[in-house]
Design an enzyme around this catalytic site. Structure first.
Site, PDB file in Angstrom:
ATOM      1  N   ASP A  71      16.877   4.474   1.425  1.00 21.75           N
ATOM      2  CA  ASP A  71      15.430   4.679   1.570  1.00 21.75           C
ATOM      3  C   ASP A  71      15.169   4.976   3.045  1.00 21.75           C
ATOM      4  O   ASP A  71      16.048   4.791   3.899  1.00 21.75           O
ATOM      5  CB  ASP A  71      14.684   3.411   1.106  1.00 21.75           C
ATOM      6  CG  ASP A  71      13.170   3.591   1.066  1.00 21.75           C
ATOM      7  OD1 ASP A  71      12.688   4.736   1.167  1.00 21.75           O
ATOM      8  OD2 ASP A  71      12.456   2.575   0.946  1.00 21.75           O
ATOM      9  N   HIS A 103       8.379  -3.109  -4.410  1.00 25.77           N
ATOM     10  CA  HIS A 103       8.037  -1.857  -5.092  1.00 25.77           C
ATOM     11  C   HIS A 103       8.623  -1.959  -6.510  1.00 25.77           C
ATOM     12  O   HIS A 103       9.583  -1.260  -6.870  1.00 25.77           O
ATOM     13  CB  HIS A 103       8.613  -0.676  -4.308  1.00 25.77           C
ATOM     14  CG  HIS A 103       8.010   0.651  -4.670  1.00 25.77           C
ATOM     15  ND1 HIS A 103       6.982   0.787  -5.593  1.00 25.77           N
ATOM     16  CD2 HIS A 103       8.300   1.923  -4.247  1.00 25.77           C
ATOM     17  CE1 HIS A 103       6.667   2.065  -5.699  1.00 25.77           C
ATOM     18  NE2 HIS A 103       7.447   2.771  -4.902  1.00 25.77           N
ATOM     19  N   GLN A 129       9.053   1.116  -9.109  1.00 26.39           N
ATOM     20  CA  GLN A 129      10.115   2.030  -8.677  1.00 26.39           C
ATOM     21  C   GLN A 129      11.480   1.485  -9.101  1.00 26.39           C
ATOM     22  O   GLN A 129      12.296   2.187  -9.700  1.00 26.39           O
ATOM     23  CB  GLN A 129      10.068   2.168  -7.144  1.00 26.39           C
ATOM     24  CG  GLN A 129      11.224   2.948  -6.555  1.00 26.39           C
ATOM     25  CD  GLN A 129      11.084   4.439  -6.794  1.00 26.39           C
ATOM     26  OE1 GLN A 129      10.063   5.023  -6.464  1.00 26.39           O
ATOM     27  NE2 GLN A 129      12.110   5.073  -7.344  1.00 26.39           N
ATOM     28  N   ARG A 162      -1.909   0.027  -4.327  1.00 25.60           N
ATOM     29  CA  ARG A 162      -0.898   0.183  -3.275  1.00 25.60           C
ATOM     30  C   ARG A 162      -1.565  -0.260  -1.991  1.00 25.60           C
ATOM     31  O   ARG A 162      -2.576   0.321  -1.578  1.00 25.60           O
ATOM     32  CB  ARG A 162      -0.426   1.636  -3.181  1.00 25.60           C
ATOM     33  CG  ARG A 162       0.448   1.881  -1.963  1.00 25.60           C
ATOM     34  CD  ARG A 162       1.098   3.231  -1.951  1.00 25.60           C
ATOM     35  NE  ARG A 162       2.182   3.311  -2.909  1.00 25.60           N
ATOM     36  CZ  ARG A 162       3.147   4.234  -2.889  1.00 25.60           C
ATOM     37  NH1 ARG A 162       3.158   5.143  -1.934  1.00 25.60           N
ATOM     38  NH2 ARG A 162       4.091   4.249  -3.804  1.00 25.60           N
ATOM     39  N   CYS A 189      14.388   6.724  -3.561  1.00 23.75           N
ATOM     40  CA  CYS A 189      13.065   6.727  -4.192  1.00 23.75           C
ATOM     41  C   CYS A 189      12.168   7.849  -3.674  1.00 23.75           C
ATOM     42  O   CYS A 189      11.214   8.235  -4.338  1.00 23.75           O
ATOM     43  CB  CYS A 189      12.386   5.374  -3.984  1.00 23.75           C
ATOM     44  SG  CYS A 189      12.034   5.007  -2.256  1.00 23.75           S
ATOM     45  N   ARG A 206      10.277   7.901 -13.693  1.00 24.18           N
ATOM     46  CA  ARG A 206       9.201   6.922 -13.454  1.00 24.18           C
ATOM     47  C   ARG A 206       8.108   7.065 -14.509  1.00 24.18           C
ATOM     48  O   ARG A 206       7.487   6.084 -14.896  1.00 24.18           O
ATOM     49  CB  ARG A 206       8.637   7.087 -12.031  1.00 24.18           C
ATOM     50  CG  ARG A 206       9.706   6.707 -11.015  1.00 24.18           C
ATOM     51  CD  ARG A 206       9.153   6.493  -9.662  1.00 24.18           C
ATOM     52  NE  ARG A 206       8.160   5.437  -9.615  1.00 24.18           N
ATOM     53  CZ  ARG A 206       7.341   5.239  -8.600  1.00 24.18           C
ATOM     54  NH1 ARG A 206       7.393   6.028  -7.561  1.00 24.18           N
ATOM     55  NH2 ARG A 206       6.465   4.252  -8.619  1.00 24.18           N
TER      56      ARG A 206
HETATM   57  N1   CP Z   1       8.777   6.639  -4.428  1.00 25.99           N
HETATM   58  C1   CP Z   1       7.434   6.539  -4.294  1.00 25.99           C
HETATM   59  O1   CP Z   1       6.822   5.503  -4.560  1.00 25.99           O
HETATM   60  O2   CP Z   1       6.847   7.669  -3.830  1.00 25.99           O
HETATM   61  P1   CP Z   1       5.335   7.831  -3.358  1.00 25.99           P
HETATM   62  O3   CP Z   1       5.197   7.051  -2.089  1.00 25.99           O
HETATM   63  O4   CP Z   1       5.168   9.304  -3.162  1.00 25.99           O
HETATM   64  O5   CP Z   1       4.436   7.283  -4.433  1.00 25.99           O
HETATM   65  N1  NVA Z   2      10.035   1.819   1.768  1.00 26.80           N
HETATM   66  C1  NVA Z   2       9.169   2.952   1.611  1.00 26.80           C
HETATM   67  C2  NVA Z   2       9.050   3.321   0.183  1.00 26.80           C
HETATM   68  C3  NVA Z   2       8.188   4.523  -0.088  1.00 26.80           C
HETATM   69  C4  NVA Z   2       8.069   4.828  -1.547  1.00 26.80           C
HETATM   70  C5  NVA Z   2       7.800   2.620   2.191  1.00 26.80           C
HETATM   71  O1  NVA Z   2       7.305   1.497   2.002  1.00 26.80           O
HETATM   72  O2  NVA Z   2       7.233   3.470   2.859  1.00 26.80           O
END
Ligand code: CP
Ligand code: NVA
Length: 309
Positions: free
Chosen positions: A227, A135, A138, A108, A267, A293
């Site tokens: 989101d 993502h 997800q 990530r 999400c 997930r």
């Molecule tokens: N939805 C999601 O990816 O959550 P986190 O940022 O907690 O991993």
């Molecule tokens: N769009 C959000 C998703 C988090 C899971 C971010 O990138 O922070």
């Protein structure tokens, strides 16, 4: 060896195969959130290394449980505890060591190019656990949740996104091409999706419609996604952006304009883009969405390790 970096680069038959496998595996388990190993132990002895350069709750937990249920193990690294970027070790050397010790790598990151650099220097599969651009784990899991709840192929449903045009939406747009569903997007004009992704969707003959008015975007919706307005990588004037999204809040009044049996997905984590009453209502399926997930990521891991049934 297969990577899982962007949905748009993965053949649609492979994505469908992953979902088919998740459905079978989920059905064959009694308890979903435990570390009890699946009978076939397909990833016995495998080590999945996860590296997070920014916060995560669901992604790290669901991959932890997923690899454990498949018979393997996981190790989570915080990037600031490595020599990479701090002690002067090169990315190439880091990648080589990760490939020597581990069997799979989840990253990530805030930098899209970092995923490419790791990919170019590694000999094990890489999974994108969220980047500024997408993502994918997800969204594939969200397709599973939609079909599980609606008991229909997603191509027969109207999907609506209300909110910021961010990484999650980019992956949803890619999914709309791969799974051939109609997608309405509701967001302020100055936050419309990037032209290059709209062009890609159009080139692939799929339909998306973008509305500056949430009331229009939700008409006939079977599913409404949202989101956070401010994502982890957003370097914006937060107050200004939040005020521009005010009329895009998911309220009960807005939900009433969609189909009667419309569901709400998010999400997580959430901000102020959804009303508490909607979020905690029966129409909201966010907890089921989060737990799913585990199931889908198990099949993503099997796909990457070349073990998909
Ligand atoms: N939805 C999601 O990816 O959550 P986190 O940022 O907690 O991993
Ligand atoms: N769009 C959000 C998703 C988090 C899971 C971010 O990138 O922070």
């Amino acid at each position: 060896m297969r990577h899982f970096i962007n949905l748009k680069d993965i053949p649609k038959n492979d994505l469908r195969k992953i979902l088919k496998d998740s459905k079978k595996r989920k059905k064959s388990r009694m308890r979903f959130n435990t570390l009890v190993v699946d009978k076939d132990e397909p990833l016995k002895g495998k080590l999945l290394i996860q590296m997070f350069e920014k916060s995560s709750l669901r992604t790290r937990l669901s991959f932890y449980i997923a690899i454990k249920q498949l018979g393997g193990g996981t190790l989570t690294l915080r990037s600031n505890e490595l020599h990479l970027g701090h002690g002067g070790e090169s990315l190439a050397d880091t990648a080589k060591i990760l490939s020597t010790f581990g069997d799979g790598f989840i990253i990530r990151t805030d930098k899209e190019e970092k995923i490419t650099s790791f990919k170019n220097n590694m000999s094990i599969p890489i999974i994108n656990g969220l980047s500024p651009y997408s993502h994918p784990t997800q969204v594939l899991s969200d397709i599973f949740t939609v079909e599980e709840i609606k008991k229909k192929n997603i191509s027969k449903l109207n999907i609506t996104w209300i909110g910021d045009c961010n990484n999650v939406l980019n992956s949803l747009m890619a999914a709309s091409v791969k799974f051939d569903f109609r997608l309405n997007i509701g967001c302020p004009k100055n936050y419309y999706p990037e032209k290059k992704i709209i062009d890609w969707v159009k080139k692939n003959k799929n339909k998306i419609q973008i509305f500056n008015d949430p009331n229009k975007a939700v008409i006939n919706a079977d599913v409404i996604f949202s989101d956070k307005v401010i994502s982890l990588n957003d370097k914006v004037n937060e107050r200004k952006k939040l005020s521009q999204f005010k009329k895009f809040k998911i309220t009960q009044a807005l939900l009433k304009k969609a189909k009667k049996d419309c569901i709400f997905l998010h999400c997580l984590p959430r901000g102020h883009e959804v009303d508490e009453k909607v979020f905690l209502s029966k129409k909201s399926k966010v907890w089921q969405q989060a737990l799913n997930r585990v199931h889908v990521q198990k099949s993503i891991l099997l796909y990457c390790f070349g073990k998909l049934r």
